[in-house]
Enzyme design. Structure first.
Site, PDB file in Angstrom:
ATOM      1  N   ILE A  10      12.386   4.633 -13.462  1.00 48.07           N
ATOM      2  CA  ILE A  10      13.888   4.521 -12.503  1.00 48.07           C
ATOM      3  C   ILE A  10      14.598   5.665 -12.140  1.00 48.07           C
ATOM      4  O   ILE A  10      15.301   5.596 -11.144  1.00 48.07           O
ATOM      5  CB  ILE A  10      14.682   3.468 -13.275  1.00 48.07           C
ATOM      6  CG1 ILE A  10      15.605   2.894 -12.551  1.00 48.07           C
ATOM      7  CG2 ILE A  10      15.394   4.162 -14.366  1.00 48.07           C
ATOM      8  CD1 ILE A  10      16.457   1.445 -13.055  1.00 48.07           C
ATOM      9  N   SER A 128      -1.816   4.737  -4.812  1.00 45.48           N
ATOM     10  CA  SER A 128      -1.702   5.682  -3.902  1.00 45.48           C
ATOM     11  C   SER A 128      -2.626   5.992  -2.742  1.00 45.48           C
ATOM     12  O   SER A 128      -3.943   5.885  -3.068  1.00 45.48           O
ATOM     13  CB  SER A 128      -1.532   6.887  -4.752  1.00 45.48           C
ATOM     14  OG  SER A 128      -1.456   7.942  -3.848  1.00 45.48           O
ATOM     15  N   GLU A 130      -3.779   8.622  -2.244  1.00 44.77           N
ATOM     16  CA  GLU A 130      -4.568   9.628  -2.561  1.00 44.77           C
ATOM     17  C   GLU A 130      -6.007   9.251  -3.300  1.00 44.77           C
ATOM     18  O   GLU A 130      -6.769   9.942  -3.253  1.00 44.77           O
ATOM     19  CB  GLU A 130      -3.835  10.495  -3.618  1.00 44.77           C
ATOM     20  CG  GLU A 130      -2.765  11.509  -3.135  1.00 44.77           C
ATOM     21  CD  GLU A 130      -3.361  12.723  -2.257  1.00 44.77           C
ATOM     22  OE1 GLU A 130      -4.222  13.280  -2.927  1.00 44.77           O
ATOM     23  OE2 GLU A 130      -3.111  12.831  -1.099  1.00 44.77           O
ATOM     24  N   TYR A 152      -4.818  13.822 -10.216  1.00 47.94           N
ATOM     25  CA  TYR A 152      -3.994  12.603  -9.847  1.00 47.94           C
ATOM     26  C   TYR A 152      -4.459  11.579  -9.049  1.00 47.94           C
ATOM     27  O   TYR A 152      -4.558  10.454  -9.669  1.00 47.94           O
ATOM     28  CB  TYR A 152      -2.834  13.284  -8.988  1.00 47.94           C
ATOM     29  CG  TYR A 152      -1.867  12.234  -8.198  1.00 47.94           C
ATOM     30  CD1 TYR A 152      -0.863  11.738  -9.230  1.00 47.94           C
ATOM     31  CD2 TYR A 152      -2.152  11.724  -7.079  1.00 47.94           C
ATOM     32  CE1 TYR A 152       0.115  10.757  -8.739  1.00 47.94           C
ATOM     33  CE2 TYR A 152      -1.187  10.846  -6.587  1.00 47.94           C
ATOM     34  CZ  TYR A 152      -0.241  10.104  -7.487  1.00 47.94           C
ATOM     35  OH  TYR A 152       0.646   9.145  -6.806  1.00 47.94           O
TER      36      TYR A 152
HETATM   37  P1  NAP Z   1       8.933  10.696  -8.885  1.00 46.92           P
HETATM   38  O1  NAP Z   1       9.887  11.046  -7.945  1.00 46.92           O
HETATM   39  O2  NAP Z   1       8.060  11.763  -9.144  1.00 46.92           O
HETATM   40  O3  NAP Z   1       9.052   9.748 -10.350  1.00 46.92           O
HETATM   41  C1  NAP Z   1       8.276   9.706 -11.142  1.00 46.92           C
HETATM   42  C2  NAP Z   1       8.983   8.944 -12.474  1.00 46.92           C
HETATM   43  O4  NAP Z   1       8.283   8.917 -13.252  1.00 46.92           O
HETATM   44  C3  NAP Z   1      10.146   9.721 -12.810  1.00 46.92           C
HETATM   45  O5  NAP Z   1      11.287   8.923 -13.218  1.00 46.92           O
HETATM   46  C4  NAP Z   1       9.827  10.371 -13.984  1.00 46.92           C
HETATM   47  O6  NAP Z   1      10.927  10.700 -15.139  1.00 46.92           O
HETATM   48  C5  NAP Z   1       8.961   9.419 -14.526  1.00 46.92           C
HETATM   49  N1  NAP Z   1       7.899  10.034 -15.581  1.00 46.92           N
HETATM   50  C6  NAP Z   1       7.018  11.184 -15.333  1.00 46.92           C
HETATM   51  N2  NAP Z   1       6.367  11.376 -16.377  1.00 46.92           N
HETATM   52  C7  NAP Z   1       6.896  10.380 -17.407  1.00 46.92           C
HETATM   53  C8  NAP Z   1       6.403  10.317 -18.828  1.00 46.92           C
HETATM   54  N3  NAP Z   1       5.260  10.952 -19.347  1.00 46.92           N
HETATM   55  N4  NAP Z   1       6.901   9.331 -19.356  1.00 46.92           N
HETATM   56  C9  NAP Z   1       7.905   8.516 -18.909  1.00 46.92           C
HETATM   57  N5  NAP Z   1       8.061   8.766 -17.477  1.00 46.92           N
HETATM   58  C10 NAP Z   1       7.452   9.618 -16.860  1.00 46.92           C
HETATM   59  O7  NAP Z   1       7.771   9.682  -8.167  1.00 46.92           O
HETATM   60  P2  NAP Z   1       7.942   8.619  -6.788  1.00 46.92           P
HETATM   61  O8  NAP Z   1       7.770   9.584  -5.520  1.00 46.92           O
HETATM   62  O9  NAP Z   1       9.335   7.985  -7.041  1.00 46.92           O
HETATM   63  O10 NAP Z   1       6.779   7.750  -6.785  1.00 46.92           O
HETATM   64  C11 NAP Z   1       6.793   6.566  -7.773  1.00 46.92           C
HETATM   65  C12 NAP Z   1       5.215   6.114  -8.141  1.00 46.92           C
HETATM   66  O11 NAP Z   1       4.690   5.962  -6.857  1.00 46.92           O
HETATM   67  C13 NAP Z   1       4.539   7.236  -8.741  1.00 46.92           C
HETATM   68  O12 NAP Z   1       3.838   6.515  -9.698  1.00 46.92           O
HETATM   69  C14 NAP Z   1       3.834   7.995  -7.733  1.00 46.92           C
HETATM   70  O13 NAP Z   1       2.621   8.336  -8.319  1.00 46.92           O
HETATM   71  C15 NAP Z   1       3.410   6.707  -6.864  1.00 46.92           C
HETATM   72  N6  NAP Z   1       3.358   7.110  -5.615  1.00 46.92           N
HETATM   73  C16 NAP Z   1       4.280   7.764  -4.741  1.00 46.92           C
HETATM   74  C17 NAP Z   1       3.907   8.032  -3.516  1.00 46.92           C
HETATM   75  C18 NAP Z   1       5.086   8.701  -2.717  1.00 46.92           C
HETATM   76  O14 NAP Z   1       4.862   9.265  -1.502  1.00 46.92           O
HETATM   77  N7  NAP Z   1       6.412   8.894  -3.153  1.00 46.92           N
HETATM   78  C19 NAP Z   1       2.879   7.422  -2.919  1.00 46.92           C
HETATM   79  C20 NAP Z   1       2.064   6.828  -3.479  1.00 46.92           C
HETATM   80  C21 NAP Z   1       2.160   6.386  -4.879  1.00 46.92           C
HETATM   81  P3  NAP Z   1      11.698  12.065 -15.134  1.00 46.92           P
HETATM   82  O15 NAP Z   1      12.778  11.796 -14.060  1.00 46.92           O
HETATM   83  O16 NAP Z   1      12.187  12.036 -16.609  1.00 46.92           O
HETATM   84  O17 NAP Z   1      10.824  13.212 -14.830  1.00 46.92           O
HETATM   85  O1  F7E Z   2       1.401  17.438   0.103  1.00 53.16           O
HETATM   86  C1  F7E Z   2       0.099  20.210   1.858  1.00 53.16           C
HETATM   87  C2  F7E Z   2      -0.581  19.742   0.851  1.00 53.16           C
HETATM   88  O2  F7E Z   2       2.970  17.489  -2.104  1.00 53.16           O
HETATM   89  C3  F7E Z   2       1.482  16.902   1.583  1.00 53.16           C
HETATM   90  C4  F7E Z   2       2.915  12.352  -3.815  1.00 53.16           C
HETATM   91  O3  F7E Z   2       3.871  11.735  -3.443  1.00 53.16           O
HETATM   92  O4  F7E Z   2       2.042  11.670  -1.473  1.00 53.16           O
HETATM   93  C5  F7E Z   2       2.348  12.791  -2.479  1.00 53.16           C
HETATM   94  O5  F7E Z   2       1.233  13.516  -2.411  1.00 53.16           O
HETATM   95  C6  F7E Z   2       0.604  17.898   2.035  1.00 53.16           C
HETATM   96  C7  F7E Z   2      -0.834  18.253   1.328  1.00 53.16           C
HETATM   97  O6  F7E Z   2       2.062  15.295  -1.181  1.00 53.16           O
HETATM   98  C8  F7E Z   2       2.393  23.065   1.050  1.00 53.16           C
HETATM   99  O7  F7E Z   2      -1.544  20.546   0.937  1.00 53.16           O
HETATM  100  C9  F7E Z   2       0.950  22.467   2.506  1.00 53.16           C
HETATM  101  O8  F7E Z   2      -1.959  18.332   2.142  1.00 53.16           O
HETATM  102  O9  F7E Z   2       3.954  16.538  -0.170  1.00 53.16           O
HETATM  103  P1  F7E Z   2       2.879  16.776  -0.785  1.00 53.16           P
HETATM  104  P2  F7E Z   2       0.802  14.693  -1.761  1.00 53.16           P
HETATM  105  O10 F7E Z   2      -0.204  15.634  -2.103  1.00 53.16           O
HETATM  106  O11 F7E Z   2       0.384  14.025  -0.141  1.00 53.16           O
HETATM  107  C10 F7E Z   2       0.724  10.871  -2.306  1.00 53.16           C
HETATM  108  C11 F7E Z   2       0.584   9.416  -1.539  1.00 53.16           C
HETATM  109  C12 F7E Z   2       1.142  10.536  -3.698  1.00 53.16           C
HETATM  110  O12 F7E Z   2       0.836   9.518  -4.187  1.00 53.16           O
HETATM  111  C13 F7E Z   2       1.822  11.514  -4.377  1.00 53.16           C
HETATM  112  O13 F7E Z   2       2.348  10.964  -5.861  1.00 53.16           O
HETATM  113  O14 F7E Z   2       1.176  19.006   2.418  1.00 53.16           O
HETATM  114  N1  F7E Z   2       1.342  21.575   1.867  1.00 53.16           N
HETATM  115  N2  F7E Z   2       2.027  23.554   1.891  1.00 53.16           N
HETATM  116  C14 F7E Z   2       2.090  21.678   0.863  1.00 53.16           C
HETATM  117  N3  F7E Z   2       2.351  20.699  -0.158  1.00 53.16           N
HETATM  118  C15 F7E Z   2       3.312  21.077  -1.062  1.00 53.16           C
HETATM  119  N4  F7E Z   2       3.779  20.452  -2.053  1.00 53.16           N
HETATM  120  N5  F7E Z   2       3.663  22.426  -0.843  1.00 53.16           N
HETATM  121  C16 F7E Z   2       3.428  23.389   0.059  1.00 53.16           C
HETATM  122  O15 F7E Z   2       3.958  24.459   0.116  1.00 53.16           O
END
Ligand code: NAP
Ligand code: F7E
Length: 349
Positions: A10, A128, A130, A152
């Protein structure tokens, strides 16, 4: 009696938006937080600080089955949204074991505890895009085969199939969301969108002199987190549990994101950007774009925020957040306007 929901993770970006959404719908909202968050609330609970009086928080970690079992045993939730995860792809290459442990075992523990306790809760798993990784077709839809490219991605494929298996084997109401990237002002600073909007704002305000990035050609389907949490909730309101792609259907490169973000502050990104090999990944996901027809047709879900709107909102929020460093907050109070107005004026210059 209000409906009750548990959100793991959360304190994260999505957790905070989902908590807001569910509270708005009249839910009693519970959340799991790590013990360290309770010890450092201002630092670790920033995204939910405004909601704290209305939430019921429980200390738990994905590494501890008993901590999860105890919460599920003490409450009869209607819905469980499992969002907690190690969510940063780059970090999963650095420490794949921790990522697998939290994301795979954490999901398995929750599902096993629900099964053991005969929980009637409806379960959402945060899958995801991913999982598609080296994509086999474009756009990607529910039937597109998975080919993850990082620990991941692999952990999310495992969690997704654990979720599906509990639905098929034990008749549990379990849904898998296949969400494409979603962002917003609450995004973690390590993700590329926030890194770019934060840098654009810092450079504009004279607080930084460059932005270092890795692969500028990667393409993502970027939406707004507030839109995507609506889809999570809708999935759990259907008669039958199922899996859904949630995406905008548009794809943009990292370079395009930079161009737009810097334009927002009247700068040319090419004057400030340096590529840096340290940010390249051992295996990259080159192109993601989702087909969310099923979510649109069955859930009635469509995104409301455009790509340009998302970039603008993020840049402006970063300008506003950084403005107090320039005493814009005090200035705004003196002249009777808001820091965002001043930031907006700064953008227009
Ligand atoms: P986020 O901002 O990184 O939040 C992750 C949450 O998980 C935080 O509350 C974190 O707690 C908690 N957490 C991490 N490791 C934990 C552990 N070992 N035990 C208990 N809690 C833990 O991620 P988000 O962007 O909100 O994404 C939410 C979910 O959707 C994740 O599962 C992510 O992989 C998935 N997802 C995200 C995206 C995206 O684009 N945002 C897309 C597809 C899927 P702390 O605050 O204590 O670190
Ligand atoms: O990278 C490129 C990097 O770290 C996006 C997570 O929420 O979405 C997220 O994963 C792209 C990649 O997100 C930098 O190589 C270039 O191609 O913002 P990102 P992600 O890897 O797409 C998916 C759907 C999830 O599920 C994940 O939890 O950007 N990139 N230069 C970079 N990325 C980062 N972080 N930093 C750079 O400097």
């Amino acid at each position: 009696m209000p409906r009750t929901a548990l959100i793991t993770g959360i304190t994260g970006q999505d957790g905070s938006h989902l908590a807001e959404h569910l509270l708005g719908l009249g839910y009693e909202v519970h959340g799991t937080v790590r013990r360290v968050a309770l010890e450092q609330p201002m630092h670790r609970m920033g995204r939910i600080a405004h909601l704290l009086p209305r939430l019921k928080l429980h200390a738990a970690s994905l590494e501890s089955y008993p901590s999860l079992f105890r919460i599920l045993g003490a409450h009869d939730f209607d819905e469980i949204y499992h969002l907690a995860a190690q969510s940063f792809v780059a970090e999963s290459f650095e420490d794949g074991f921790s990522t697998m442990n939290a994301n795979v075992n954490g999901t398995h523990y929750l599902l096993a505890a629900m099964r053991e306790l005969k929980s009637r809760a409806r379960f959402y798993f945060a899958g995801s895009s991913e999982m598609f990784g080296k994509v086999r077709e474009t756009p990607q839809r529910e039937s597109t085969p998975f080919h993850p490219r990082s620990p991941y991605g692999i952990s999310k494929v495992s969690g997704f199939f654990l979720t599906m298996n509990h639905r098929e084997a034990y008749g549990m109401y379990c849904c898998g969301g296949i969400l494409f990237n979603h962002e917003g002002p609450r995004r973690g600073h390590e993700f590329v969108t926030r890194k770019i909007t934060g840098a654009a704002a810092r450079i504009k305000l004279g607080l930084a002199g460059e932005l270092r990035l890795g692969n500028l050609d990667a393409r993502r389907d970027w939406g707004h987190a507030a839109d995507y949490v609506r889809a999570m909730h809708l999935m759990l309101q259907q008669d039958e549990p199922d899996d859904y792609v949630v995406a905008t259907g548009e794809t943009h490169s990292v370079r395009e994101f930079c161009e737009l973000a810097f334009q927002e502050v009247n700068l040319d990104y090419r004057d400030w950007l340096k590529t840096d090999e340290r940010y390249l990944r051992p295996a990259e996901v080159d192109l993601l774009v989702g087909d969310a027809s099923k979510a649109r047709e069955r859930l009635g879900w469509t995104p409301r925020v455009s790509f340009a709107g998302l970039v603008r909102e993020m840049v402006r929020a970063d300008l506003e957040e950084l403005s107090p460093k320039l005493d814009l907050g005090a200035l705004a109070a003196r002249v009777g306007t808001s820091a965002s107005r001043i930031a907006e004026a700064a953008c227009a210059r």
